[in-house]
Design a protein around this motif. Structure first.
Motif, PDB file in Angstrom:
ATOM      1  N   LEU A 177      -1.492   5.985  -4.438  1.00  0.00           N
ATOM      2  CA  LEU A 177      -1.553   5.575  -3.039  1.00  0.00           C
ATOM      3  C   LEU A 177      -2.790   4.759  -2.709  1.00  0.00           C
ATOM      4  CD1 LEU A 177      -0.294   5.993  -0.129  1.00  0.00           C
ATOM      5  CD2 LEU A 177      -1.846   7.955   0.053  1.00  0.00           C
ATOM      6  N   VAL A 178      -3.917   5.026  -3.417  1.00  0.00           N
ATOM      7  CA  VAL A 178      -5.206   4.530  -2.942  1.00  0.00           C
ATOM      8  C   VAL A 178      -5.901   3.577  -3.899  1.00  0.00           C
ATOM      9  CG1 VAL A 178      -6.717   6.310  -3.924  1.00  0.00           C
ATOM     10  CG2 VAL A 178      -7.205   5.403  -1.632  1.00  0.00           C
ATOM     11  N   VAL A 179      -5.367   3.375  -5.106  1.00  0.00           N
ATOM     12  CA  VAL A 179      -6.121   2.661  -6.143  1.00  0.00           C
ATOM     13  C   VAL A 179      -6.550   1.262  -5.704  1.00  0.00           C
ATOM     14  CG1 VAL A 179      -3.991   1.932  -7.318  1.00  0.00           C
ATOM     15  CG2 VAL A 179      -6.161   1.976  -8.566  1.00  0.00           C
ATOM     16  N   VAL A 180      -5.700   0.551  -4.987  1.00  0.00           N
ATOM     17  CA  VAL A 180      -6.157  -0.736  -4.440  1.00  0.00           C
ATOM     18  C   VAL A 180      -6.163  -0.752  -2.922  1.00  0.00           C
ATOM     19  CG1 VAL A 180      -5.415  -2.060  -6.460  1.00  0.00           C
ATOM     20  CG2 VAL A 180      -3.873  -1.835  -4.507  1.00  0.00           C
ATOM     21  N   SER A 181      -5.550   0.253  -2.274  1.00  0.00           N
ATOM     22  CA  SER A 181      -5.475   0.212  -0.808  1.00  0.00           C
ATOM     23  C   SER A 181      -6.848   0.399  -0.153  1.00  0.00           C
ATOM     24  CB  SER A 181      -4.499   1.276  -0.293  1.00  0.00           C
ATOM     25  OG  SER A 181      -4.910   2.575  -0.634  1.00  0.00           O
ATOM     26  N   ALA A 182      -7.738   1.223  -0.766  1.00  0.00           N
ATOM     27  CA  ALA A 182      -9.048   1.438  -0.152  1.00  0.00           C
ATOM     28  C   ALA A 182      -9.867   0.145  -0.087  1.00  0.00           C
ATOM     29  CB  ALA A 182      -9.806   2.539  -0.891  1.00  0.00           C
ATOM     30  N   PRO A 183     -10.080  -0.568  -1.192  1.00  0.00           N
ATOM     31  CA  PRO A 183     -10.810  -1.844  -1.065  1.00  0.00           C
ATOM     32  C   PRO A 183     -10.029  -2.898  -0.302  1.00  0.00           C
ATOM     33  CG  PRO A 183     -10.043  -1.517  -3.325  1.00  0.00           C
ATOM     34  CD  PRO A 183      -9.817  -0.229  -2.600  1.00  0.00           C
ATOM     35  N   MET A 184      -8.705  -2.830  -0.345  1.00  0.00           N
ATOM     36  CA  MET A 184      -7.882  -3.820   0.358  1.00  0.00           C
ATOM     37  C   MET A 184      -8.054  -3.724   1.864  1.00  0.00           C
ATOM     38  SD  MET A 184      -3.799  -4.356  -0.220  1.00  0.00           S
ATOM     39  CE  MET A 184      -2.870  -5.647   0.607  1.00  0.00           C
ATOM     40  N   LEU A 185      -8.300  -2.503   2.370  1.00  0.00           N
ATOM     41  CA  LEU A 185      -8.410  -2.319   3.817  1.00  0.00           C
ATOM     42  C   LEU A 185      -9.705  -2.873   4.392  1.00  0.00           C
ATOM     43  CD1 LEU A 185      -6.802   1.176   4.450  1.00  0.00           C
ATOM     44  CD2 LEU A 185      -5.954  -1.069   5.130  1.00  0.00           C
ATOM     45  N   LEU A 186     -10.637  -3.299   3.541  1.00  0.00           N
ATOM     46  CA  LEU A 186     -11.816  -3.997   4.073  1.00  0.00           C
ATOM     47  C   LEU A 186     -11.460  -5.401   4.553  1.00  0.00           C
ATOM     48  CD1 LEU A 186     -14.779  -2.981   1.748  1.00  0.00           C
ATOM     49  CD2 LEU A 186     -14.031  -1.991   3.906  1.00  0.00           C
ATOM     50  N   ASP A 187     -10.279  -5.879   4.174  1.00  0.00           N
ATOM     51  CA  ASP A 187      -9.767  -7.147   4.693  1.00  0.00           C
ATOM     52  C   ASP A 187      -8.967  -6.834   5.951  1.00  0.00           C
ATOM     53  OD1 ASP A 187      -8.418  -9.512   5.263  1.00  0.00           O
ATOM     54  OD2 ASP A 187      -8.156 -10.033   3.151  1.00  0.00           O
ATOM     55  N   PRO A 188      -9.439  -7.231   7.128  1.00  0.00           N
ATOM     56  CA  PRO A 188      -8.774  -6.848   8.382  1.00  0.00           C
ATOM     57  C   PRO A 188      -7.380  -7.430   8.544  1.00  0.00           C
ATOM     58  CG  PRO A 188     -10.511  -8.447   8.800  1.00  0.00           C
ATOM     59  CD  PRO A 188     -10.650  -8.037   7.361  1.00  0.00           C
ATOM     60  N   ARG A 189      -6.962  -8.323   7.650  1.00  0.00           N
ATOM     61  CA  ARG A 189      -5.609  -8.857   7.750  1.00  0.00           C
ATOM     62  C   ARG A 189      -4.552  -7.839   7.362  1.00  0.00           C
ATOM     63  NH1 ARG A 189      -5.776 -13.914   3.907  1.00  0.00           N
ATOM     64  NH2 ARG A 189      -6.758 -12.288   2.626  1.00  0.00           N
ATOM     65  N   TYR A 190      -4.951  -6.796   6.625  1.00  0.00           N
ATOM     66  CA  TYR A 190      -3.979  -5.847   6.095  1.00  0.00           C
ATOM     67  C   TYR A 190      -4.081  -4.510   6.816  1.00  0.00           C
ATOM     68  CZ  TYR A 190      -3.746  -9.320   2.388  1.00  0.00           C
ATOM     69  OH  TYR A 190      -3.604 -10.488   1.691  1.00  0.00           O
ATOM     70  N   ASP A 191      -2.911  -3.906   7.082  1.00  0.00           N
ATOM     71  CA  ASP A 191      -2.894  -2.573   7.680  1.00  0.00           C
ATOM     72  C   ASP A 191      -2.663  -1.537   6.592  1.00  0.00           C
ATOM     73  OD1 ASP A 191      -0.107  -2.488   7.115  1.00  0.00           O
ATOM     74  OD2 ASP A 191       0.384  -3.303   9.095  1.00  0.00           O
ATOM     75  N   VAL A 192      -2.693  -0.260   6.985  1.00  0.00           N
ATOM     76  CA  VAL A 192      -2.616   0.812   6.004  1.00  0.00           C
ATOM     77  C   VAL A 192      -1.264   0.843   5.307  1.00  0.00           C
ATOM     78  CG1 VAL A 192      -1.832   2.568   7.666  1.00  0.00           C
ATOM     79  CG2 VAL A 192      -3.135   3.254   5.636  1.00  0.00           C
ATOM     80  N   PHE A 193      -0.198   0.458   6.005  1.00  0.00           N
ATOM     81  CA  PHE A 193       1.122   0.436   5.378  1.00  0.00           C
ATOM     82  C   PHE A 193       1.175  -0.618   4.276  1.00  0.00           C
ATOM     83  CE2 PHE A 193       5.301  -1.614   5.141  1.00  0.00           C
ATOM     84  CZ  PHE A 193       6.069  -0.546   4.694  1.00  0.00           C
ATOM     85  N   MET A 194       0.737  -1.831   4.585  1.00  0.00           N
ATOM     86  CA  MET A 194       0.756  -2.908   3.599  1.00  0.00           C
ATOM     87  C   MET A 194      -0.126  -2.574   2.405  1.00  0.00           C
ATOM     88  SD  MET A 194       0.574  -6.240   6.079  1.00  0.00           S
ATOM     89  CE  MET A 194       1.030  -7.383   4.792  1.00  0.00           C
TER      90      MET A 194
END
Length: 271
Positions: A177-194
């Motif tokens: 669930l989190v392997v790339v989502s945590a660093p990805m969420l520092l980009d405000p273009r992406y939400d938690v679902f994406m």
């Protein structure tokens, strides 16, 4: 900044990718050692204090289980190193204040990811309690007592096997669930679902390399716990910087894919 209308592309990587991420993260760490090691020291001190508080309260079992469960929540604790990696990539200065308080992490989507990890961690604790309760009728107040039971008795060894299997499944679910989502969420273009769906897709598209990366991360985190969290001073920022590199290698924004084609480093972009 506008939200992308569809999920970003996912790149294929080889089995050498985790080692390149580690090497790149290590190089990044020593480009700005002061802020990164200070961040690692602060987090390590807090974790050590929490573990010692449980142990001093005669809760040796819970101290061990909570320390092992650090594998589940470590990605959320590494928001500072993710930001440090972004700043290094962008050629911006890395300052301790900027990575302790990451402004782009102060939004509901990061909070929701943290809640999801907390719920998984709670399931981890409940599963550990059930396995422990089915293995013995005694409570072991000190760490030597608990280790003597776990390693020196048949019931204890069966507990370790059953707990390892159950914990491994829960930990891998959290990792997926989190392997790339945590660093990805520092980009405000992406939400938690994406971010979460993209994280799952990277594991499904690269099962072998991502299993290897999971093993490497777990080994380094648990090895750091075994040192009384001392090694965590270096390991946490190192893994955070390496995870930022993993995210950049695995997740390819559409504008980047259109401009450059394959994702670089020998990776193949797949929609």
């Amino acid at each position: 900044m506008s939200t992308p209308w569809r999920l970003p592309d996912v790149a294929d990587v080889g089995f050498d990718a985790p080692f390149r991420w580690l090497a790149g993260g290590w190089a990044d760490l020593w480009r700005t050692p002061g802020p990164c090691l200070a961040y690692g020291f602060g987090v390590s001190a807090l974790l050590a204090a929490a573990a010692w508080g449980l142990y001093a309260s005669s809760l040796a079992f819970w101290a061990v289980i909570a320390a092992l469960g650090l594998v589940l929540v470590a990605p959320i604790l590494a928001m500072g190193p993710y930001e440090a990696g972004r700043r290094i990539e962008a050629g911006e200065p890395v300052r301790l204040g900027r990575i302790v308080l990451v402004r782009t992490a102060l939004r509901p989507d990061v909070f929701l990811l943290g809640v999801a990890l907390f719920l998984i961690f709670s399931i981890w604790l409940q599963a550990a309690q059930i396995v422990y309760g089915l293995s013995t009728y005694q409570l072991h107040d000190t760490l030597p007592e608990f280790l003597a039971f776990a390693l020196g008795t048949g019931e204890g060894r069966r507990m370790l096997v059953a707990g390892g299997l159950a914990g491994g499944v829960i930990a891998f679910a959290a990792y997926t669930l989190v392997v790339v989502s945590a660093p990805m969420l520092l980009d405000p273009r992406y939400d938690v679902f994406m971010a979460s769906v993209t994280s799952v897709r990277t594991v499904l598209r690269n099962p072998g390399p991502m299993m290897l990366w999971a093993f490497v991360v777990a080994a380094l985190v648990l090895g750091s716990v075994a040192t009384g969290f001392v090694a965590m001073i270096v390991v946490l920022p190192w893994l955070g910087l390496a995870s930022r590199r993993a995210f950049r290698a695995l997740v390819v924004p559409h504008e980047a894919a259109a401009a450059t084609g394959p994702a670089g480093e020998g990776a193949e972009v797949r929609p």
